[in-house]
Every structure is written in structure tokens, then in C-alpha cells.
Design a protein around this motif. Structure first.
Motif, short mmCIF file in Angstrom:
data_model
loop_
_atom_site.label_atom_id
_atom_site.label_comp_id
_atom_site.label_asym_id
_atom_site.label_seq_id
_atom_site.Cartn_x
_atom_site.Cartn_y
_atom_site.Cartn_z
N THR A 1 60.13 18.81 -25.48
CA THR A 1 60.79 17.63 -26.01
C THR A 1 61.24 18.31 -27.38
N LYS B 1 54.06 18.98 -23.13
CA LYS B 1 53.19 19.54 -24.05
C LYS B 1 53.56 19.71 -25.43
N LYS C 1 56.23 19.24 -28.48
CA LYS C 1 57.36 18.45 -28.89
C LYS C 1 57.74 19.27 -30.30
N SER D 1 60.45 12.38 -19.51
CA SER D 1 59.53 11.44 -20.11
C SER D 1 58.91 12.50 -21.17
N VAL D 2 58.93 11.97 -22.58
CA VAL D 2 58.40 12.67 -23.69
C VAL D 2 57.02 12.62 -23.57
N LYS D 3 56.50 11.70 -22.79
CA LYS D 3 54.93 11.72 -22.65
C LYS D 3 54.37 12.84 -21.65
N THR D 4 55.35 13.46 -20.93
CA THR D 4 54.84 14.53 -19.87
C THR D 4 54.83 15.83 -20.54
N ASN E 1 64.29 15.33 -24.08
CA ASN E 1 63.69 16.43 -23.28
C ASN E 1 64.74 17.54 -22.89
#
Length: 168
Positions: free
Chosen positions: A99, A136, A138, A131-134, A105
Motif C-alpha cells: 500500500t 502487510k 503500508k 484492499s489496503v486491509k490485505t 495499492n
């Protein structure tokens, strides 16, 4: 600071507080109003070329801090070539989705290293629907533009090196 005294509580007993509590209280006071800036050490930054990145740079006005409106806004420029910290580049693998903070992403496709084994360059593709949630990693980044400002950072580290300071 008043918050430190309130946190410690009223007591006739000698009460020693560790420094990390002071730093934590200080951060809660400063974080909502302090402007944030992104920087990368010039000698240790790595260029990431986004193959499908914007052909022409463009800018957006975005919040300086997502949680605190009082921190104000900043102008961010998006370019096909961006700088990331060397330490961040070292933690990336080929075909890893990362990200890019305040953008979205990207998937890293190649990692180039010099003869000394140090990473010199990365290439990747934007994957803005990811998805930013997936992810590791950032990562903060800077655009490759002539508008970057050079500065000198002086870091003093901790001026007080003991966990607890006792009166003699």
C-alpha cells in the motif's frame, strides 16, 4: 504538564513516572494539531517506477492526518516515479502487493540490485482496486519531482537516558 500530574494522582508519597508515559501524553496533545511531513534520506532512497502510473503528474489536496481535521491539509503530487525509503524497499518481495499511503495499492514486479547487493530500483504496477486491509506493508513515498525540498535533519536522540531520574 498538567496531564502528567493528573495521571500521577495526588499523593504525599514520592511517585516516580517513567519517561515513556510523558512521551505518550505529549503525543496525544501534539498529534491532533501538528502538521506531518514525509521525508526520505537522499543517499538511501530507492526509485519505484509504476509502469501504469500517471503519464503526467497530478496533484490533490488531502488531509494531513486522517483522524484529526485540525492538522490541516496538504497538496500531494502523484507521479509515475516515486521515492521510497531503502529500509522499506528491503522488506518488499517480488509480486508482493503493497500500500502506498494516501494513494492505494501497487504490486512490485522487479527488484534490481547493484553489484554490492544493495537495492537500486524497483518496478511495479498500480493496483488501486486492491484492499489496503490485505497488505502487510503500508509505505510512505515521495514523488520524483523538482519540487522536493532538501533539508538537514538533526536528531538529538533522548536527552535524558535514565528510565527514572532520582534526586540525590
Amino acid at each position: 504538564c498538567n496531564k502528567c500530574i493528573l495521571f500521577q494522582g495526588a499523593s504525599k508519597n514520592l511517585n516516580l513516572m517513567e519517561w515513556d508515559k510523558l512521551w505518550s501524553i505529549n503525543k496525544k496533545i501534539i498529534d491532533p494539531v501538528c502538521p506531518r511531513h514525509t521525508a526520505a534520506v537522499e543517499e538511501r532512497r530507492v526509485l519505484l517506477t509504476l509502469i501504469n502510473g500517471p503519464e503526467e503528474p497530478f496533484s490533490r489536496i488531502i488531509p494531513r492526518h486522517k483522524k484529526y481535521e485540525g492538522a490541516g491539509e496538504k497538496c500531494t503530487t502523484y507521479t509515475k516515479r516515486i521515492w521510497i525509503e531503502h529500509a522499506d524497499a528491503e522488506s518488499i518481495s517480488v509480486d508482493e502487493e503493497i500500500t502506498l499511503m494516501d494513494w492505494g495499492n501497487a504490486i512490485v514486479k522487479t527488484i534490481e540490485k547493484g553489484q554490492d547487493g544493495i537495492i537500486t530500483q524497483l518496478t511495479g504496477v498500480l493496483h488501486l482496486e486492491g484492499s489496503v486491509k490485505t497488505t502487510k506493508l503500508k509505505l510512505t513515498w515521495l514523488p520524483e519531482t523538482s519540487e522536493l525540498v532538501n533539508l538537514t535533519l538533526v536528531e538529538f536522540d533522548y536527552l535524558i537516558t535514565k528510565k527514572k531520574v532520582r534526586a540525590s
